[in-house]
Motif scaffolding. Structure first.
Motif, PDB file in Angstrom:
ATOM      1  N   TRP A  18       0.427  -1.901  -9.928  1.00 30.35           N
ATOM      2  CA  TRP A  18      -0.012  -1.160 -11.291  1.00 30.35           C
ATOM      3  C   TRP A  18      -1.303  -1.892 -12.072  1.00 30.35           C
ATOM      4  O   TRP A  18      -1.486  -2.942 -11.542  1.00 30.35           O
ATOM      5  CB  TRP A  18       0.914  -1.520 -12.988  1.00 30.35           C
ATOM      6  N   SER A  19      -2.098  -0.981 -12.717  1.00 28.60           N
ATOM      7  CA  SER A  19      -3.724  -1.061 -12.644  1.00 28.60           C
ATOM      8  C   SER A  19      -3.286  -2.581 -14.037  1.00 28.60           C
ATOM      9  O   SER A  19      -2.228  -2.956 -15.302  1.00 28.60           O
ATOM     10  CB  SER A  19      -4.069  -0.934 -13.750  1.00 28.60           C
ATOM     11  N   PRO A  20      -3.939  -3.375 -14.317  1.00 27.74           N
ATOM     12  CA  PRO A  20      -3.832  -4.440 -15.601  1.00 27.74           C
ATOM     13  C   PRO A  20      -3.366  -4.010 -16.547  1.00 27.74           C
ATOM     14  O   PRO A  20      -3.091  -4.840 -18.057  1.00 27.74           O
ATOM     15  CB  PRO A  20      -5.385  -5.296 -15.562  1.00 27.74           C
ATOM     16  N   ASP A  21      -3.740  -3.031 -17.633  1.00 33.64           N
ATOM     17  CA  ASP A  21      -3.649  -2.365 -18.381  1.00 33.64           C
ATOM     18  C   ASP A  21      -2.084  -1.623 -18.451  1.00 33.64           C
ATOM     19  O   ASP A  21      -1.512  -1.324 -19.430  1.00 33.64           O
ATOM     20  CB  ASP A  21      -4.577  -1.647 -19.401  1.00 33.64           C
ATOM     21  N   GLU A  33      -2.168   7.939   2.712  1.00 40.03           N
ATOM     22  CA  GLU A  33      -2.359   8.278   1.771  1.00 40.03           C
ATOM     23  C   GLU A  33      -2.126   7.179   0.355  1.00 40.03           C
ATOM     24  O   GLU A  33      -1.435   6.545   0.499  1.00 40.03           O
ATOM     25  CB  GLU A  33      -3.294   9.465   0.528  1.00 40.03           C
ATOM     26  N   VAL A  34      -3.240   6.682  -0.843  1.00 38.46           N
ATOM     27  CA  VAL A  34      -2.599   6.106  -1.459  1.00 38.46           C
ATOM     28  C   VAL A  34      -3.210   7.489  -2.879  1.00 38.46           C
ATOM     29  O   VAL A  34      -4.207   6.768  -3.147  1.00 38.46           O
ATOM     30  CB  VAL A  34      -3.731   4.962  -2.035  1.00 38.46           C
ATOM     31  N   HIS A  35      -1.572   7.306  -3.848  1.00 43.51           N
ATOM     32  CA  HIS A  35      -2.059   8.474  -5.110  1.00 43.51           C
ATOM     33  C   HIS A  35      -2.013   6.966  -6.309  1.00 43.51           C
ATOM     34  O   HIS A  35      -1.285   6.597  -6.469  1.00 43.51           O
ATOM     35  CB  HIS A  35      -1.134   8.904  -5.258  1.00 43.51           C
ATOM     36  N   ILE A  36      -3.118   7.652  -7.352  1.00 42.57           N
ATOM     37  CA  ILE A  36      -3.118   7.601  -8.500  1.00 42.57           C
ATOM     38  C   ILE A  36      -2.649   8.007  -9.469  1.00 42.57           C
ATOM     39  O   ILE A  36      -3.540   9.034  -9.658  1.00 42.57           O
ATOM     40  CB  ILE A  36      -4.301   6.347  -8.991  1.00 42.57           C
ATOM     41  N   TYR A  37      -1.930   7.753 -10.594  1.00 41.76           N
ATOM     42  CA  TYR A  37      -1.261   8.734 -11.744  1.00 41.76           C
ATOM     43  C   TYR A  37      -1.546   7.674 -12.744  1.00 41.76           C
ATOM     44  O   TYR A  37      -1.191   6.193 -13.345  1.00 41.76           O
ATOM     45  CB  TYR A  37      -0.061   8.603 -11.935  1.00 41.76           C
ATOM     46  N   LYS A  38      -1.958   8.773 -14.361  1.00 41.69           N
ATOM     47  CA  LYS A  38      -2.527   7.603 -15.482  1.00 41.69           C
ATOM     48  C   LYS A  38      -1.850   8.427 -16.387  1.00 41.69           C
ATOM     49  O   LYS A  38      -0.969   9.649 -16.240  1.00 41.69           O
ATOM     50  CB  LYS A  38      -3.837   8.089 -15.690  1.00 41.69           C
ATOM     51  N   LEU A  39      -1.140   7.839 -17.147  1.00 38.13           N
ATOM     52  CA  LEU A  39      -0.374   8.698 -18.294  1.00 38.13           C
ATOM     53  C   LEU A  39      -1.088   8.935 -19.534  1.00 38.13           C
ATOM     54  O   LEU A  39      -1.592   8.118 -20.201  1.00 38.13           O
ATOM     55  CB  LEU A  39       0.603   7.220 -18.873  1.00 38.13           C
ATOM     56  N   TRP A  62      -3.105  -4.983  -7.299  1.00 39.06           N
ATOM     57  CA  TRP A  62      -3.712  -4.544  -7.899  1.00 39.06           C
ATOM     58  C   TRP A  62      -3.995  -5.792  -8.342  1.00 39.06           C
ATOM     59  O   TRP A  62      -3.209  -6.605  -9.421  1.00 39.06           O
ATOM     60  CB  TRP A  62      -3.251  -3.474  -9.296  1.00 39.06           C
ATOM     61  N   SER A  63      -5.348  -6.479  -8.496  1.00 37.34           N
ATOM     62  CA  SER A  63      -5.647  -7.633  -8.989  1.00 37.34           C
ATOM     63  C   SER A  63      -5.707  -7.576 -10.906  1.00 37.34           C
ATOM     64  O   SER A  63      -6.523  -6.532 -11.177  1.00 37.34           O
ATOM     65  CB  SER A  63      -7.045  -8.387  -7.990  1.00 37.34           C
ATOM     66  N   PRO A 346      -0.914 -10.344 -20.837  1.00 33.05           N
ATOM     67  CA  PRO A 346      -1.767 -11.219 -20.949  1.00 33.05           C
ATOM     68  C   PRO A 346      -0.823 -12.424 -21.633  1.00 33.05           C
ATOM     69  O   PRO A 346      -0.238 -11.821 -23.277  1.00 33.05           O
ATOM     70  CB  PRO A 346      -2.873 -11.130 -21.707  1.00 33.05           C
ATOM     71  N   GLY A 347      -1.030 -13.812 -21.671  1.00 34.42           N
ATOM     72  CA  GLY A 347      -0.325 -15.282 -21.804  1.00 34.42           C
ATOM     73  C   GLY A 347       1.324 -15.265 -21.932  1.00 34.42           C
ATOM     74  O   GLY A 347       2.323 -16.624 -22.417  1.00 34.42           O
TER      75      GLY A 347
END
Length: 372
Positions: A18-21, A33-39, A62-63, A346-347
């Motif tokens: 997952w992305s950081p947010d 392949e690597v697929h990236i999906y966005k909401l 994913w950092s 975060p936190g």
């Protein structure tokens, strides 16, 4: 408690991150392949396809701070992907492997990452700004078989590995010029690179899914013999416990807190393990409410039927009980769960949300209730 959300992204998923947010998810649909999906609103849409590998992508991470994606593949290569404007740009990683790369994880400070491989080695990779690539130092001649998983200790120095030789090992990964000798790391920063801290011979089968607890005081990993192992105080005076499962083996685990672990694997249903006040670990329940544990009589009749089929009997064994499957399908996952990823805010000190992916092509989001 049931799953919060179930997303059918592909026919089969090898790994995901997952992305950081947590607005985007990256996964490998069991190919190169690597697929990236966005909401967008309530709908997930594919926004990027990362194409650089030649064979199946076996691991990714994913950092959180630097927003970089690291991928490894059976093609023996690894790439670090940086987002520049609307594109993801790959940076070469010099792994020096002659066998497949199998797993990868960023270190807590994100200045290094570890790659486990089928070459019986672990690559500790760090960035060289002068040449604009990632180079690696290898931990060699310590494993007798493929390295199936890696896990960083919170101090950014110690690294735990599991292997198909059945052993779990802990190494020092201190690299001069990359790591600093901080007082917080204590004796760990005084160890040489590649020095073995511990070797745990608890399992006589393949070992998977090693993880550290948030404090780094407890280490856990799964064996292919349907066992999960918990080790306290690995460095000084280790004490080990094991929990035997009556169901299928685990492939990956996650520490939700110091005393709570989630295990996933071939049973297609997350399992909850907790430690009591005395530190004794035990299995609590299956997370998916549709999981029903069989009674002893039905379990016995299943074995009778299985042995009848094995030895060529034309009819199942006679039993007054109705034979029912001990693993009814129709839950969140319908095939082996191969990956579990925490969804932290975060936190947060305790993970309340996490996601799982598996061979059924689903990414499932779970949320723990307060009763656990």
């Amino acid at each position: 408690m049931a799953a919060v959300a179930i997303h059918q992204f592909a026919q089969c998923i090898t790994c995901h991150a997952w992305s950081p947010d947590q607005s985007m998810v990256a996964f490998c649909p069991n190919n190169h392949e690597v697929h990236i999906y966005k909401l967008f609103g309530e709908k997930w849409e594919r926004v990027h396809v990362l194409q650089k590998h030649d064979q199946i992508v076996s691991g990714m991470d994913w950092s959180v701070s630097s927003n970089k994606i690291v991928t490894v593949s059976h093609d023996r290569n690894s790439y670090v992907w940086n987002q520049e404007a609307s594109e993801w740009v790959p940076t070469l990683v010099i792994l020096r492997l002659n066998r497949a790369a199998l797993c990868v994880q960023w270190s807590p400070k994100e200045n290094k990452f570890a790659v486990g491989s089928g070459a019986k080695t672990v690559c500790i990779c760090y960035y060289e700004k002068e040449n604009n690539w990632w180079v690696s130092k290898l931990i060699r001649k310590k494993h007798n078989s493929s390295v199936t998983s890696v896990a960083w200790h919170p101090n950014n120095i110690l690294l735990a590995t599991t292997s198909t030789d059945g052993k779990c090992r802990v190494f020092s990964t201190f690299i001069k010029g990359v790591d600093s000798r901080e007082s917080g790391a204590s004796s760990s920063s005084n160890l040489k690179f590649g020095e073995q801290i511990a070797q745990l011979d608890l399992s006589f089968t393949w070992a998977f899914g090693v993880r550290w607890s948030p404090s780094g005081n407890t280490l856990a990993y799964a064996g292919h013999n349907s066992m999960i192992y918990f080790i306290e105080d690995v460095g000084s005076s280790p004490s080990a416990q094991n929990v035997a499962l009556r169901d299928l083996p685990l492939r990956d685990i996650l520490f939700v807190s110091e005393k709570l672990v989630i295990g996933v694997g071939f049973d297609c249903n997350p399992m909850v393990f907790t430690a009591d006040e005395t530190g004794l670990w035990s299995f609590v329940k299956f997370l998916d409410e549709k999981k029903i544990a069989p009674s002893g009589s039905k379990y016995g009749s299943q074995f009778s039927e299985a042995f009848g089929k094995l030895y060529g009997q034309s009819k199942p064994a006679i039993n007054s009980d109705t034979v029912e499957s001990s693993r009814p399908r129709g839950g969140a996952h319908e095939n082996c769960i191969s990956c579990i990823v925490p969804l932290r805010k975060p936190g947060d000190t305790i993970v309340r949300r996490f996601s799982t992916s598996g061979l059924d092509g689903k990414v499932v989001i779970w949320e723990l209730d307060n009763s656990i």
